[in-house]
Design a protein around this motif. Structure first.
Motif, PDB file in Angstrom:
ATOM      1  N   GLY A 134     -13.770  28.571 -74.559  1.00 23.77           N
ATOM      2  CA  GLY A 134     -13.005  29.235 -75.608  1.00 23.77           C
ATOM      3  C   GLY A 134     -11.972  28.316 -76.237  1.00 23.77           C
ATOM      4  O   GLY A 134     -11.774  28.321 -77.442  1.00 23.77           O
ATOM      5  N   ARG A 135     -11.303  27.519 -75.403  1.00 23.79           N
ATOM      6  CA  ARG A 135     -10.299  26.571 -75.919  1.00 23.79           C
ATOM      7  C   ARG A 135     -10.949  25.511 -76.792  1.00 23.79           C
ATOM      8  O   ARG A 135     -10.420  25.145 -77.831  1.00 23.79           O
ATOM      9  N   LYS A 136     -12.116  25.022 -76.372  1.00 20.76           N
ATOM     10  CA  LYS A 136     -12.804  23.991 -77.176  1.00 20.76           C
ATOM     11  C   LYS A 136     -13.243  24.569 -78.515  1.00 20.76           C
ATOM     12  O   LYS A 136     -13.151  23.904 -79.538  1.00 20.76           O
ATOM     13  N   ASN A 137     -13.729  25.800 -78.494  1.00 25.04           N
ATOM     14  CA  ASN A 137     -14.161  26.438 -79.748  1.00 25.04           C
ATOM     15  C   ASN A 137     -12.980  26.707 -80.668  1.00 25.04           C
ATOM     16  O   ASN A 137     -13.093  26.569 -81.892  1.00 25.04           O
ATOM     17  N   ARG A 138     -11.825  27.090 -80.119  1.00 23.34           N
ATOM     18  CA  ARG A 138     -10.645  27.349 -80.946  1.00 23.34           C
ATOM     19  C   ARG A 138     -10.106  26.060 -81.562  1.00 23.34           C
ATOM     20  O   ARG A 138      -9.570  26.064 -82.660  1.00 23.34           O
TER      21      ARG A 138
END
Length: 141
Positions: A134-138
């Motif tokens: 999720g952090r990488k996608n954000r």
């Protein structure tokens, strides 16, 4: 003393608890899933058939939930999605496999069910692969 009775939620504590719970519950369920996987591989299929799809298919679905989904749970990968087969598995255990048993025999399955519902609601938490993804996608946007 004030903190003892506080109803405030400490997000860090929740995330640590989710990590501990995922690791513990996932590892404990693996102790049920691995022997079933070994039985499936060896062809030793003596298993209930609550849905009328055959004992082999039922055992395969149970192995998928108890072994594969437990590994996903431990990793915190697709935690909410992995919880669904585990919830179904525990409901079948409670209402079919253990239906005629007293509550004392159903307690373990009920405890697992409660944890799986919690993972479905809360997800894997900050210390999970879900969070990392999720952090990488954000950060892309």
């Amino acid at each position: 003393m004030r903190r003892t009775f506080s109803t405030a939620v400490n997000n860090n504590a929740v995330n640590v608890w989710l990590l501990i719970a995922r690791l513990a519950v996932g590892a404990l369920m693996l102790t049920h899933g691995i022997p079933k996987l070994q039985n499936l591989i060896s062809g030793n299929v003596q298993f209930a058939d609550p849905f009328g799809i055959g004992p082999t298919a039922t055992l395969a679905l149970t192995v998928f939930a108890e072994a594969f989904c437990s590994i996903l749970l431990i990793l915190g990968l697709a935690t909410r999605l992995a919880s669904v087969p585990l919830i179904i598995n525990m409901l079948v255990a409670i209402f079919y496999a253990l239906a005629s048993q007293p509550l004392a025999k159903k307690e373990l399955a009920i405890f697992y069910l409660i944890f799986y519902i919690g993972f479905l609601i809360l997800g894997g938490g900050k210390y999970s692969l879900d969070s990392l993804i999720g952090r990488k996608n954000r950060s892309r946007y």
